[in-house]
Design an enzyme around this catalytic site. Structure first.
Site, PDB file in Angstrom:
ATOM      1  N   TYR A 115       0.855  -1.194   0.000  1.00 63.10           N
ATOM      2  CA  TYR A 115       0.000   0.000   0.000  1.00 63.10           C
ATOM      3  C   TYR A 115       0.886   1.238   0.000  1.00 63.10           C
ATOM      4  CZ  TYR A 115      -3.159   3.631   1.743  1.00 63.10           C
ATOM      5  OH  TYR A 115      -3.869   4.793   1.897  1.00 63.10           O
ATOM      6  N   HIS A 116       0.544   2.222  -0.825  1.00 63.16           N
ATOM      7  CA  HIS A 116       1.365   3.425  -1.007  1.00 63.16           C
ATOM      8  C   HIS A 116       0.830   4.568  -0.157  1.00 63.16           C
ATOM      9  CE1 HIS A 116       3.878   6.388  -2.838  1.00 63.16           C
ATOM     10  NE2 HIS A 116       4.247   5.620  -3.845  1.00 63.16           N
ATOM     11  N   GLY A 117       1.618   5.023   0.826  1.00 58.30           N
ATOM     12  CA  GLY A 117       1.232   6.163   1.649  1.00 58.30           C
ATOM     13  C   GLY A 117       1.447   7.475   0.917  1.00 58.30           C
ATOM     14  N   GLU A 188      -2.808   6.384  -5.587  1.00 61.14           N
ATOM     15  CA  GLU A 188      -3.132   5.945  -4.234  1.00 61.14           C
ATOM     16  C   GLU A 188      -2.469   6.846  -3.202  1.00 61.14           C
ATOM     17  OE1 GLU A 188      -3.768   1.595  -3.286  1.00 61.14           O
ATOM     18  OE2 GLU A 188      -1.780   1.919  -2.420  1.00 61.14           O
TER      19      GLU A 188
END
Length: 316
Positions: A115-117, A188
């Site tokens: 998951y890309h912050g 994202e």
């Protein structure tokens, strides 16, 4: 001095004082506004400064040691260790960083999906600790805009950041490397929020590469990454701007010292009987399961800060 002249003098002095009061008020407001802006953006800017400093140190090492070898070769390991040690210390101090599930990484090649912050600083922490613990590189697929940033060429090469064409990924996997990718990418990063919504769209190239290379996919997620760094809520204009230019104009902010824990999930093994679409869904489900297990949704900055004082170690 006559009464009239005295009155005129008092009025004049009163007018000047009122003017100064008004001027001072506006000055205070301006200073407070500037201070707030600096506080909101100071940590992201500091991270950017340290990234460029890392590249400068590599350039100094290259010149002093007259290194001309392949940036991915072991010749660069001492420089990589120095850079990794710096970022690991930063991770420990600022975010109390923890890494769990390293035993789930295969000895050979594989594809890490994460998951890309808003700022992938957690991923940089992961790369640093992986190298320090296992002396292992994980090659990273990055968006094309990253390679347009001036002054970072050597750092990107030494840390194994690549544009990520199918051919490049297959070669890296064939050479036994781990390859990481965030299917959500910049979209994202900019437009997900504290609900931790995955925004993969129709991206399935990573799954096709995994099937072609016959390697496992390993899900990964960092707890509280959105509480550390966020993007602004009103995003319609920035979303339109991004979709038309593919450039990240939405500035991230924050940098609070919340607790970061990166979790590496169990591998999804190669299955010759699965389709690309099925593998994408299976991977998405695995990443979402890590989010559901380890993340408070919606994310809470206050809780994420308190977790810095929580000595209990959450396990997979």
């Amino acid at each position: 001095m006559t009464d009239l002249s005295c009155l005129a003098y008092v009025l004049e002095e009163w007018t000047v004082v009122e003017y100064l009061k008004k001027y001072l008020f506006h000055m205070i407001i301006a200073l407070l506004t500037m201070s707030a802006i600096l506080v909101v953006f100071i940590v992201p800017l500091t991270i950017l400064f340290f990234i460029y400093l890392s590249n400068i140190l590599l350039l100094i090492y290259q010149r002093n040691s007259e290194v001309k070898a392949d940036p991915l070769s072991e010749v660069w390991d001492s420089a990589r260790k120095t850079i990794a040690s710096f970022w690991d210390i930063y991770a420990r101090i600022w975010h109390g960083y923890e890494l769990h599930g390293v035993e789930n990484l295969p000895e050979g090649p594989g594809i890490l999906v994460y998951y890309h912050g808003a700022i992938p600083i957690d991923y940089l922490y992961f790369l640093s600790r992986l190298f320090l613990w296992k002396k292992r590189l994980c090659l990273s697929v990055a968006d094309h805009f990253v390679f347009r940033l001036p002054g970072l060429k050597l750092l990107l090469e030494v840390t194994g950041v690549m544009p990520g064409s199918r051919e490049e990924c297959l070669i890296a996997l064939k050479n036994g490397h781990l390859v990481s990718v965030s299917p959500g990418g910049v979209r994202e990063a900019l437009f997900s929020d504290e609900s931790y919504q995955l925004m993969w769209g129709n991206r399935k190239g990573f799954a096709q590469v995994a099937l072609d290379a016959k390697v496992p996919i390993i899900p990964m997620y960092t707890q509280n990454v959105r509480e550390g760094y966020r993007t602004f809520k009103e995003r319609r204009f920035f979303r339109q701007l991004y979709e038309s230019t593919r450039l990240p104009f939405t500035p991230p902010y924050g940098g609070l010292p919340v607790k970061f824990r990166t979790y590496i999930g169990e591998p999804i093994p190669y299955d010759p009987n699965i389709t690309t679409e099925e593998l994408v869904e299976k991977t998405k489900t695995a990443v979402q399961a890590l989010i559901n297990k380890h993340q408070t949704i919606p994310g809470s900055i206050w809780k994420a800060l308190l977790e810095r004082f929580d000595k209990r170690c959450k396990r997979d």
